[in-house]
Design an enzyme around this catalytic site. Structure first.
Site, PDB file in Angstrom:
ATOM      1  N   CYS A  51       0.813  -1.224   0.000  1.00  0.00           N
ATOM      2  CA  CYS A  51       0.000   0.000   0.000  1.00  0.00           C
ATOM      3  C   CYS A  51       0.847   1.275   0.000  1.00  0.00           C
ATOM      4  O   CYS A  51       0.510   2.254  -0.671  1.00  0.00           O
ATOM      5  CB  CYS A  51      -0.946   0.000   1.198  1.00  0.00           C
ATOM      6  SG  CYS A  51      -1.737  -1.587   1.485  1.00  0.00           S
ATOM      7  N   CYS A 124      -2.183   3.330   3.121  1.00  0.00           N
ATOM      8  CA  CYS A 124      -3.045   2.297   3.708  1.00  0.00           C
ATOM      9  C   CYS A 124      -3.965   2.903   4.776  1.00  0.00           C
ATOM     10  O   CYS A 124      -3.711   3.994   5.301  1.00  0.00           O
ATOM     11  CB  CYS A 124      -2.199   1.176   4.288  1.00  0.00           C
ATOM     12  SG  CYS A 124      -3.130  -0.340   4.591  1.00  0.00           S
ATOM     13  N   ASP A 125      -4.990   2.143   5.104  1.00  0.00           N
ATOM     14  CA  ASP A 125      -6.179   2.667   5.787  1.00  0.00           C
ATOM     15  C   ASP A 125      -5.946   3.666   6.924  1.00  0.00           C
ATOM     16  O   ASP A 125      -6.620   4.686   7.001  1.00  0.00           O
ATOM     17  CB  ASP A 125      -6.995   1.510   6.354  1.00  0.00           C
ATOM     18  CG  ASP A 125      -7.573   0.616   5.274  1.00  0.00           C
ATOM     19  OD1 ASP A 125      -7.183   0.764   4.103  1.00  0.00           O
ATOM     20  OD2 ASP A 125      -8.409  -0.225   5.590  1.00  0.00           O
ATOM     21  N   GLU A 448     -11.678  -5.346  12.294  1.00  0.00           N
ATOM     22  CA  GLU A 448     -12.612  -5.370  11.159  1.00  0.00           C
ATOM     23  C   GLU A 448     -13.014  -6.812  10.888  1.00  0.00           C
ATOM     24  O   GLU A 448     -12.179  -7.705  10.953  1.00  0.00           O
ATOM     25  CB  GLU A 448     -11.936  -4.791   9.915  1.00  0.00           C
ATOM     26  CG  GLU A 448     -11.645  -3.322  10.036  1.00  0.00           C
ATOM     27  CD  GLU A 448     -10.973  -2.756   8.798  1.00  0.00           C
ATOM     28  OE1 GLU A 448     -10.594  -3.531   7.906  1.00  0.00           O
ATOM     29  OE2 GLU A 448     -10.835  -1.531   8.737  1.00  0.00           O
ATOM     30  N   SER A 474     -14.434  -3.739   7.310  1.00  0.00           N
ATOM     31  CA  SER A 474     -13.562  -3.257   6.243  1.00  0.00           C
ATOM     32  C   SER A 474     -14.410  -2.456   5.266  1.00  0.00           C
ATOM     33  O   SER A 474     -15.612  -2.662   5.139  1.00  0.00           O
ATOM     34  CB  SER A 474     -12.970  -4.456   5.517  1.00  0.00           C
ATOM     35  OG  SER A 474     -12.618  -4.099   4.217  1.00  0.00           O
TER      36      SER A 474
HETATM   37 FE1  FES Z   1      -3.684  -1.320   2.615  1.00  0.00          FE
HETATM   38 FE2  FES Z   1      -6.065  -2.312   1.705  1.00  0.00          FE
HETATM   39  S1  FES Z   1      -5.261  -0.302   1.550  1.00  0.00           S
HETATM   40  S2  FES Z   1      -4.523  -3.313   2.884  1.00  0.00           S
END
Ligand code: FES
Length: 561
Positions: A51, A124-125, A448, A474
């Protein structure tokens, strides 16, 4: 810019700071470099997953940008927890924790060394939210750039994302997919660097960074491998110069109206439920009073106008080709659903930015529609309340055609218990799977439930079984799913009192989440309920559990003022 050099002067100015300058000179800086504002370049980076893997490579161009702006760059990194890998394991407990660690890391490095501002690169998230929290908390000139998503993969001629691989696990366990096909999907789902390709949490927070006004217009949607990333990294880094020079600080930008814009973007796109937590947390850092009611209010007035995965067919790459976040923002602005006069990191208003942004002249109604002809008449997320969620809970109504469900509870005290039950085919049509003790404090870390929800979908029970949890979902989750149930089980929320067979009603239209139990019965059960022992007594998770607030307040570690 040297005249406005402030914070770093306290660390490096004057004869008594000669030792400090000696440390910088040991790294090759000269007096001219040290006389300029020092600007941190915060990069969320490690080799845990794809990511953010390309972001360190952008640091050299970011340094050039900062230098062109008349400042001296100092690169540092913050950790990344790759949600997709941690999912379904103990590791996932660290995911939301990492958001706070990232914000803390930026505070730590930036304040310890007196940087005058910073440029932040996330992917990433949790990285983007953590960085935006740091911007709001430190309130020094700063700007954000999202690193972009991966291109979609291909399986038997059709585009796929990692979401398809999660669901394929359920299909395989149900005998509906061969081992060979599962392997082919695994090999091809993610063809390179970047975040998960659908409108899951990372991409949701990417386009929200534009709506909030903290990122350059158009910077969220180019794929990670697109050369536009390099150009945006340079322009973003250069833009810090004007912010420092004009003294524009994040809280000048992150106003209540800007958060309204961010929520409008979330609702119009059917984005991830995690954005609710993250926006509450960023607002808390910015001292903006944002509540779950604001999400519900804006959801009711905002039609869903984008058709992106997981509900729709298209990936972030497709949105980029038709105009990215500015296309959506323009449509909202024209419909009077966006505050156009808010300040942004360009130093201009949102309306001005959108006027100056040139959209590709390409048909886009298959991905983004006009507000008058939406895919859904209201927003993708509803806030549900009732005797099962007095503080609130979050349902992604756009993730399911079925908005209402009533059925018997099947109660599990952890994600693992529930996942095993699904794989063992113990969940039947009509059931409401309850997963508790997975909240911010109880998990801890509010995992999640993608493994469980994907397995349910993979077994063909997607809209026939509902799931409620004090954990979260998620961005790739589909089905009748209600998360963020608050108060959570570990603090004695009603979800802790449920038993197998209790009838639970979910109504995504009226905003109701309740169990069919008399008040007296609930109180009787409460009087005999005892909180389980904490799962961790030392280390990061124990510290986090002792401090974290309710998910209805963003699951933050900051005390109420
Ligand atoms: Fe990193 Fe989905 S954006 S695992």
């Amino acid at each position: 810019m040297s005249s406005i050099k402030g914070r770093s002067n306290l660390i490096y100015g004057g004869y008594e700071k000669a030792p400090n300058r000696a440390f910088l000179k040991a790294m090759g800086l000269n007096d001219n470099d040290i006389s300029k504002p020092l600007v941190g370049i915060a990069i969320a980076w490690d080799e845990a997953g794809p990511c953010n893997i390309h972001l360190l490579g952008l640091s050299s161009v970011a340094k050039e940008g900062v230098r062109e702006a008349g400042a001296t760059p100092r690169v540092f990194t913050a950790p990344v927890v790759i949600d997709g890998i941690a999912m379904g394991s103990e590791g996932m407990k660290y995911s939301l924790v990492s958001r706070e660690v990232i914000a803390d890391t930026i505070e730590l490095v930036t304040n310890a060394h007196g940087y005058d501002g910073f440029v932040a690169f996330g992917g990433c998230d949790k990285t983007g939210p953590g960085m935006m929290m740091a911007m709001a908390r430190l309130n020094i000139p700063s700007i954000y750039m999202y690193g972009g998503s991966a291109l979609p993969g291909v399986f038997r001629g059709k585009p796929i994302t990692v979401q398809d691989v999660y669901e394929a696990v359920g299909s395989y366990s149900a005998g509906k997919l061969t081992a060979e096909d599962l392997r082919i999907m695994e090999d091809n789902a993610i063809p390179g660097p970047g975040t998960c390709a659908g409108l899951y949490t990372a991409n949701t927070m990417g386009i929200i960074s534009e709506a909030l006004g903290v990122a350059l217009p158009g910077s969220a949607s180019p794929p990670a491998v697109d050369s536009a990333r390099v150009r945006y990294a340079k322009e973003t880094s250069k833009a810090i110069g004007k912010l420092v020079e004009n003294g524009i600080k994040p809280r000048d930008i992150m106003t209540f109206e800007a958060f309204e814009n961010a929520i409008s973007m979330l609702m119009a796109t059917g984005g991830s439920t995690n954005a609710v937590l993250h926006l509450l947390a960023i607002a808390k850092e910015a001292n903006v009073k944002l509540t779950l009611d604001d999400f519900d209010r804006i959801s009711k007035r905002t039609p869903t106008i984008a058709y992106l995965k997981p509900e729709g067919e298209y990936a972030m790459y497709d949105l980029h080709r038709v105009g990215g976040a500015p296309l959506i923002l323009k449509k909202l602005l024209e419909a009077g659903l966006l505050n156009g006069d808010v300040l942004t990191v360009t130093g201009k208003t949102m309306e001005r930015n959108l006027k100056e942004f040139t959209l590709p002249q390409i048909s886009h109604a298959h991905i983004v529609r006009d507000v008058k002809e939406p895919f859904l008449p209201s927003g993708g997320i509803r806030i549900l309340r009732g005797n099962l969620a007095e503080e609130g809970s979050v349902m992604k109504v756009s993730a399911s055609k079925v908005k209402r469900h009533k059925g018997p509870a099947k109660v599990f005290n952890s994600e693992e218990e529930a996942f095993r039950a699904v794989l063992d085919r113990k969940i039947k049509e009509g059931d409401v799977v309850v997963i508790r003790y997975e909240g911010p404090k109880g998990g801890p870390g509010m995992r999640e439930m993608l493994a469980v929800t994907s397995a349910i979908v993979g077994q063909g029970l997607g809209e026939k079984v509902a799931l409620i949890t004090d954990g979260r979902f998620s961005g790739a989750t589909r089905g009748i799913m209600v998360g963020h149930v608050a108060p959570e089980a570990i603090v004695g929320g009603t979800i802790a009192l449920l038993k197998d067979g209790d009838i639970i009603e979910i109504d995504g239209e009226s905003g109701l989440l309740q169990v069919e139990l008399e008040k007296k019965e609930i109180e009787e059960r409460r009087s005999t309920w005892k909180a389980p022992d904490p799962r961790y007594r030392r280390g990061l998770l124990a510290q986090y559990a002792s401090l974290v607030s309710s998910s209805a307040k963003g699951a933050v570690l900051q005390a109420d003022e």
